[in-house]
Structures are given as structure tokens and as C-alpha cells.
Design an enzyme around this catalytic site. Sequence first.
Site, mmCIF file in Angstrom:
data_model
loop_
_atom_site.group_PDB
_atom_site.id
_atom_site.type_symbol
_atom_site.label_atom_id
_atom_site.label_comp_id
_atom_site.label_asym_id
_atom_site.label_seq_id
_atom_site.Cartn_x
_atom_site.Cartn_y
_atom_site.Cartn_z
ATOM 1 N N CYS A 2 0.843 -1.179 0.000
ATOM 2 C CA CYS A 2 0.000 0.000 0.000
ATOM 3 C C CYS A 2 0.889 1.243 0.000
ATOM 4 O O CYS A 2 2.016 1.212 0.481
ATOM 5 C CB CYS A 2 -0.946 0.079 1.183
ATOM 6 N N ARG A 27 3.650 -0.485 -4.939
ATOM 7 C CA ARG A 27 3.462 -0.941 -3.561
ATOM 8 C C ARG A 27 2.095 -1.581 -3.334
ATOM 9 O O ARG A 27 1.812 -2.088 -2.245
ATOM 10 C CB ARG A 27 3.633 0.239 -2.609
ATOM 11 N N TRP A 73 -3.118 -2.637 -1.441
ATOM 12 C CA TRP A 73 -2.903 -4.077 -1.606
ATOM 13 C C TRP A 73 -3.761 -4.721 -0.534
ATOM 14 O O TRP A 73 -3.487 -4.591 0.655
ATOM 15 C CB TRP A 73 -1.428 -4.421 -1.416
ATOM 16 N N ASN A 99 -1.783 2.354 5.995
ATOM 17 C CA ASN A 99 -0.985 1.178 5.614
ATOM 18 C C ASN A 99 -0.740 0.371 6.884
ATOM 19 O O ASN A 99 -0.510 0.957 7.947
ATOM 20 C CB ASN A 99 0.389 1.588 5.071
ATOM 21 N N GLY A 100 -0.705 -0.946 6.752
ATOM 22 C CA GLY A 100 -0.450 -1.782 7.930
ATOM 23 C C GLY A 100 -1.686 -2.588 8.273
ATOM 24 O O GLY A 100 -2.627 -2.678 7.475
ATOM 25 N N GLU A 480 16.118 -19.069 -7.024
ATOM 26 C CA GLU A 480 15.853 -17.696 -7.439
ATOM 27 C C GLU A 480 15.316 -17.675 -8.878
ATOM 28 O O GLU A 480 14.418 -16.894 -9.208
ATOM 29 C CB GLU A 480 17.127 -16.850 -7.286
ATOM 30 N N LYS A 484 11.684 -16.052 -9.829
ATOM 31 C CA LYS A 484 11.501 -14.960 -10.782
ATOM 32 C C LYS A 484 10.514 -15.377 -11.867
ATOM 33 O O LYS A 484 9.670 -14.605 -12.285
ATOM 34 C CB LYS A 484 12.866 -14.604 -11.377
ATOM 35 N N GLU A 487 6.936 -15.578 -10.493
ATOM 36 C CA GLU A 487 6.479 -14.274 -10.033
ATOM 37 C C GLU A 487 5.873 -13.440 -11.166
ATOM 38 O O GLU A 487 4.847 -12.790 -10.977
ATOM 39 C CB GLU A 487 7.696 -13.552 -9.434
ATOM 40 N N HIS A 503 14.448 -38.861 -6.087
ATOM 41 C CA HIS A 503 13.734 -39.232 -4.850
ATOM 42 C C HIS A 503 12.264 -38.829 -4.924
ATOM 43 O O HIS A 503 11.590 -38.780 -3.904
ATOM 44 C CB HIS A 503 14.410 -38.583 -3.638
ATOM 45 N N LYS A 601 5.492 -4.535 -4.003
ATOM 46 C CA LYS A 601 6.944 -4.433 -3.873
ATOM 47 C C LYS A 601 7.441 -4.710 -2.459
ATOM 48 O O LYS A 601 8.388 -5.447 -2.281
ATOM 49 C CB LYS A 601 7.395 -3.038 -4.341
#
Length: 606
Positions: A2, A27, A73, A99-100, A480, A484, A487, A503, A601
Site C-alpha cells: 500500500c 506498492r 494491496w 498502511n499496515g 531464485e 523470478k 512471479e 527421490h 513491492k
Amino acid sequence: MCGIVGYVGAQQATPVLLEGLTRLEHRGYDSAGLAVLASSGIKVAKRAGRVRDLAGGLPKRFAGKVGIGHTRWATHGPANDVNAHPHTDAKGDVAIVHNGIIDNAASLRQRLADEGVDLVSDTDSEVLAHLVGRSEADTLEGKVSEALAAVEGTYGLAVLHADFPDRIVVARNGSPLLIGVGEKEMYVASDLAAIVRHTTTVAHLDDGEIATVTANGFTTYRLDLTRTARDVTTLDIDPGSYEAGDHDSFMHKEMLEQPAAAERVLRGRLDERFGTAHLGGLNMDARETRAIRRVKILGCGSAYYVGQMGASLVEELARIPADAEAASEFRYRNPIIEPDTLYVAVSQSGETIDTLLAVQEIRRKGGRVIGLVNVVGSAIARECDGGIYLHAGPEVAVASTKALTNMFLGFALLALQLGRVRDLSIADGRRLIAGLDRLPELIEQVLAQEDALAELAGRLAAAESLFFVGRVRGFPVAREGAQKFKEISYRHAEAYQTSELKHGPLALISEQVPTIAVVPYDELTDRNVGALHEIAARRGPLVVVTHADVDLGGLDVTRIDVPRSERELDPILLTIPLQLLAYHAALELGHDIDKPRNLAKSVTVE
Ligand code: AGP
């Protein structure tokens, strides 16, 4: 997560707020809204969707010289018009953006409902508007303070009130908030990006602070309204670094910035004469450095995977036992904090709540924590006992690239310094330094393969599911790479240790499931090539990220050769083609590269 922006001054607030929200959209981008103080009172416009949708649908007259904006968000309640911020109290005299997370929102909602308040949204944030609106304190600061006294949780908060039309009152607890200083105008923002075009002179609020912001300045207080002193600093930031320029996305720009970013993190920190690194910010002398018996690295998501690469660097160069753990898990298992362990928090944003809370838990138990952080002055940087700033420059794309490369290099510097006060020879130290010096040029060479990688990514984008595999040094690279890819392409991409395939996961290999294998030239090459044969025998298509001198024994694979560096530094060069593959696959699929669905983000909520 946010974004908040606010303006008070002589200009019309709406254009400033809309521009700020556009710059904050990374954000959170599921809804957006504005509130301005007009002569007739508070006006609010908000809706689900992007900032451009909000801007397109604004009423013609939406004038006011004081205003707040928010890009969301979703945490509590779906992304719809009602749940979008700002939220207002019953009379419409108060507007808030938040925010939060308010942890005791359920009981506060119940209390308000019992008092006859009609809550219209599903959000936790709306309670704040009602609590401020119902306070009988004489000042807006008093009303906000009284409201926050009832609240448990985290907040970056900005409040407008029709009866106090010259001001915005803001507050911070666990969610960043800064005040921007202009010429007879002031700004508030959760992130400098929102206001960087107007000012880089800022004051960061501390947790537990409230501030009154008017066109002429600001005053800060503790929650009990006793005054505090807050320094103003002018940040040395080029506003152009928040622009994508000629690139189609910030991610593309940021990938291509990696050679320059790598030079910055290394600059002035390598000591060729003694074969070591200088990291004054660690705040540790040689004796303290030598006393370290273990290194524990904490981060989330990609920062955690680079932390795994960092743990290998520390073990290889300093021969100190080291491991990385997801910060989001660490603090929930009542970790044992040891005095001779060096804890390392790694974070681009310096805001990731799980990493921040892990740092606080370690420090509460007396542990020493250093930070590898990109954003200067961020919460994690301020909470740590020392650290290494990453100097990657602002990173806007949700998919982190240049900051991760600089995290890796930060770990290389740390491992070098830890190694040189132990058994790492001066010759090996100098070998590493020569490798680090060459790295920006080698990164450039990998980036130069973009066209070929774009063509390959176009083919990979057709697969619904992909494996990324690697061993030891190569495994975090595979993790990674998969991260990516999933995502931004939304394909199912799973990382495995190559050694673990038989396995279980080998059962999934088929013509439809490509494997991207990380096979550096090292002591495990032959074993890795053996595993590739096993995949090929099951008709699994193979892409191999490797070095030119690796002999793949006639296997039918698509090869991506990266230049060889010193073996300890290879992981980062092997990672970069995987960024480009993910980017081009997402482009091929027509996705919004910088704002992947469901993500944001900075993850500032647990
Ligand atoms: C990286 O591409 C991701 N967006 C994500 O995993 C990120 O690395 C993670 O959320 C940690 O963020 P931080 O570095 O800001 O702490």
C-alpha cells in the site's frame, strides 16, 4: 505494501496526489483513492483498479489544497470500491488512509457497532476513521492520539478533518512514513518515490510518532503528545532514477543497470594490498570479528535465496558455519540466540515486516545483527547494529534484480573480511578481489545475450510447468530462477536440488515439462551431467545454464553459456540469464511486468 501520499500548500492537491500515487503503484495496485479538503468539506473519490482508472473517473470539480491519497494491496476484504481508501467517519468529517494491519480490528468493529456505528467496508482501517471522528479531544492531534491508544497493530496513517482544514496529521508504527519539505508546501508519503519530483528534503517519522503537517512546516510528538525533535535531511537522489526512461518496464531498466550497480557496491570497499574488504559500517573491530563462531542470515523471498548464496560464500571463504533461513519462519520458533553468532538481515526495501520483526527479536535477546539493506534510513537499517548499504539505487519493479545482485556482492565483501581475519590467505583474498573487479564487465557479457534468451523464453512460456534444478552453489540459483519465473510469468516453476530428483520429482518429468538446469564448471559437474542424462532419458526438454568448458556429452539441450569468474562468484553470473528468461516469458505472455498479479513491492504486513 500500500502507498500513501499527501499534500498541503498553495497548489491544487489532486494532480500532485495522482502523480504521487502513480509513482507508488508498485506498492499495491488493486484500488486507489483520494480525499481533498474542499470549501464545502471533505470530498472522496475511490475505486477498485489502477490509479489511471481513478484519474479517469474523477468528478470535474475535485478541488482542494490539502489532500491525501492511497493505493491499496488488499488484506481485509476484497479489492472493491468500498474497501478502497480513504475511509471516512459517519459524518464525513474525517478521512484517513492507512498502511499496515490493525490487529484488534474485530473487537473495535464490534465495539463501534455496539455504539451504533454503521461500518460500511470489510477493512480493518475503517475503524480508525470512526475512532478519530468520535473522539472528543479538542485538537486533531488529540483525536488521533486517542484513536491510536485504542489500536493494536501497525500503521502508517494520514488523517484529514474538516474542522482542521490547514493540516494533515500523520502517524507511524511499523509502517514507513516520511514528511517532505517544500517551499511553503509540505508533502507526506510512505515512500520517497511519491514526492521525489517535488522534494528530496525529508524527515522520517519514528515508530510511535505523530506529526502535524501544515503548509508552513511540521511538528512531531510521541503518542502521548509530548514533543519530539526530528531532523530534516536532504537525500542525494537523482529523481530520474525513478523513471523507466526508454525501457518498457522498470524491471528491464533495473536488469540492465546491474553492471553499474555492482560497481557502486564495490567502490571504495576493496583493499587489494591486504587482499581484504573494508566495511566500516559493520561497527566491529578485528577482535570482535574473529570471535564470530557462526553466521545466520535472515531474509524473505528472493532475499532469502541470495542469503543462501551468501551462506555458501561465508563458509567457503571464512570457513565459519553459516546458513540462511526465511525470516518469516525464524522468529516463530523461539530461536536460540547465541552471543558469538553474527546475525545478518538482508532486505532491499529495509521494510519487510518479517525480517524487521526477526531483527527486533534477536536484539531483544541480546544478539548482534547487521543489515545488508538497499534503502538508506529504512526501518531494518536503523534497527541493526551495523551494516552494509547496497547502493543499487531505487528499485521499483516488484521482481527484484539489481538489488539481489548487490546483496550477493555485499555477502562476498562480508565473507572476504571475515575470511581475512581467519585463514583466508592474502593470495586468495587478492584472487577474489580480482574476480570482483571483473564482475561488472562479466555481467555486461551475460546481458548481451538478451536476444537469444528472449527467443528461448518465448518457447518456455508455452510450458505450464517447469523445473529449475541445481546443486550446492547452484541450488539457490535454481530457487531464485524459479521464483523470478513464477512471479512474473505465473507459470508453475519449481526448484529442486538436482540430487533430489530421483527421490520423487522425476515422476513429473515429461515432454511437456522443461527443466532449467544450473551446471557450473565445478567439482559437481560430472554428477550434474549424469542427472541431465536421466532427465533426457525421460524426454524432458533441457535448458542448461553453464560454462563454455562444460562438456555435456552430446546431450540434446539448449545451452546458455555464461562467462566463468572465480568459482565462489559464479552463482550471480548464473542467476542473471534466469532473470532475462523470466522477463521475456512474461513479456511473451503479455503480463504487466512491473506489477505482477497479487503481489506488491514491499511486504509490510505479516
Ligand atoms: C523478489 O523478486 C520478490 N519480489 C520478493 O521475494 C522479495 O525479494 C522479498 O519480498 C523480500 O523483499 P526485501 O528484499 O525488500 O526484504
